[in-house]
Design a protein around this motif. Sequence first.
Motif, PDB file in Angstrom:
ATOM      1  N   VAL A   1       0.763  -1.174   0.049  1.00  0.00           N
ATOM      2  CA  VAL A   1      -0.053   0.077  -0.060  1.00  0.00           C
ATOM      3  C   VAL A   1       1.092   1.370  -0.043  1.00  0.00           C
ATOM      4  N   ALA A   2       1.838   1.161   0.915  1.00  0.00           N
ATOM      5  CA  ALA A   2       2.946   2.548   0.825  1.00  0.00           C
ATOM      6  C   ALA A   2       3.588   2.664  -0.420  1.00  0.00           C
ATOM      7  N   VAL A   3       3.895   1.462  -1.212  1.00  0.00           N
ATOM      8  CA  VAL A   3       4.765   1.850  -2.647  1.00  0.00           C
ATOM      9  C   VAL A   3       3.494   2.239  -3.625  1.00  0.00           C
ATOM     10  N   VAL A   4       2.274   1.651  -3.411  1.00  0.00           N
ATOM     11  CA  VAL A   4       1.188   2.328  -4.423  1.00  0.00           C
ATOM     12  C   VAL A   4       1.114   3.637  -4.137  1.00  0.00           C
ATOM     13  N   ALA A   5       0.996   4.147  -2.853  1.00  0.00           N
ATOM     14  CA  ALA A   5       0.624   5.345  -2.767  1.00  0.00           C
ATOM     15  C   ALA A   5       1.743   6.372  -2.803  1.00  0.00           C
ATOM     16  N   LEU A   6       3.129   5.984  -2.670  1.00  0.00           N
ATOM     17  CA  LEU A   6       4.156   6.672  -3.328  1.00  0.00           C
ATOM     18  C   LEU A   6       4.154   6.702  -4.889  1.00  0.00           C
ATOM     19  N   ILE A   7       3.969   5.892  -5.312  1.00  0.00           N
ATOM     20  CA  ILE A   7       3.912   5.926  -7.103  1.00  0.00           C
ATOM     21  C   ILE A   7       2.724   6.791  -7.463  1.00  0.00           C
ATOM     22  N   ALA A   8       1.543   6.663  -6.786  1.00  0.00           N
ATOM     23  CA  ALA A   8       0.406   7.452  -7.151  1.00  0.00           C
ATOM     24  C   ALA A   8       0.834   9.029  -6.748  1.00  0.00           C
ATOM     25  N   SER A   9       1.184   9.219  -5.733  1.00  0.00           N
ATOM     26  CA  SER A   9       1.891  10.714  -5.470  1.00  0.00           C
ATOM     27  C   SER A   9       2.725  11.223  -6.308  1.00  0.00           C
ATOM     28  N   THR A  10       3.719  10.590  -6.827  1.00  0.00           N
ATOM     29  CA  THR A  10       4.853  10.866  -7.898  1.00  0.00           C
ATOM     30  C   THR A  10       4.089  11.231  -8.917  1.00  0.00           C
ATOM     31  N   ALA A  11       3.210  10.394  -9.434  1.00  0.00           N
ATOM     32  CA  ALA A  11       2.497  10.568 -10.861  1.00  0.00           C
ATOM     33  C   ALA A  11       1.640  11.786 -10.484  1.00  0.00           C
TER      34      ALA A  11
END
Length: 147
Positions: free
Chosen positions: A15-25
Amino acid sequence: MKGLKKQRRIQVILVAVVALIASTALIGYAMRDGINFFRSPSQVIAEPPGPTEVFRIGGLVEEGSITRGQGEQISFRVTDGGAVVPVTFTGVLPDLFEENQGMVGTGRYVNGVFQASEILAKHDETYMPKEVIDALKEQGVYQEADS
């Protein structure tokens, strides 16, 4: 019990990795219109940008090149000593805008003419934007002002 803790830890990490990728995008998407690259007139002539690309151009306003059109339409040429690019601008120019002075414009290069949406002029008799100084130094035109 140990297997459940391990599974929960993996889920939290995913979940943390997905949130990081989404915020970067999202940050990249939000900044795409806010980033304007600087080019000197020589760079614009050597590699003309596409008509939809917004960028900044800087140099000196060529002497005798300012012409006023209907209303607030102004045309002039900007140079870095190596190349000259015609510029058009509709609006009110800064008070300190004049010939043989430094300027930076933001806009698009369409059909061989830079269509400026914003023009910035020098601050005082010694100020010139850093990008303009660097471009003029590359051309061998820039001279330090006497203090």
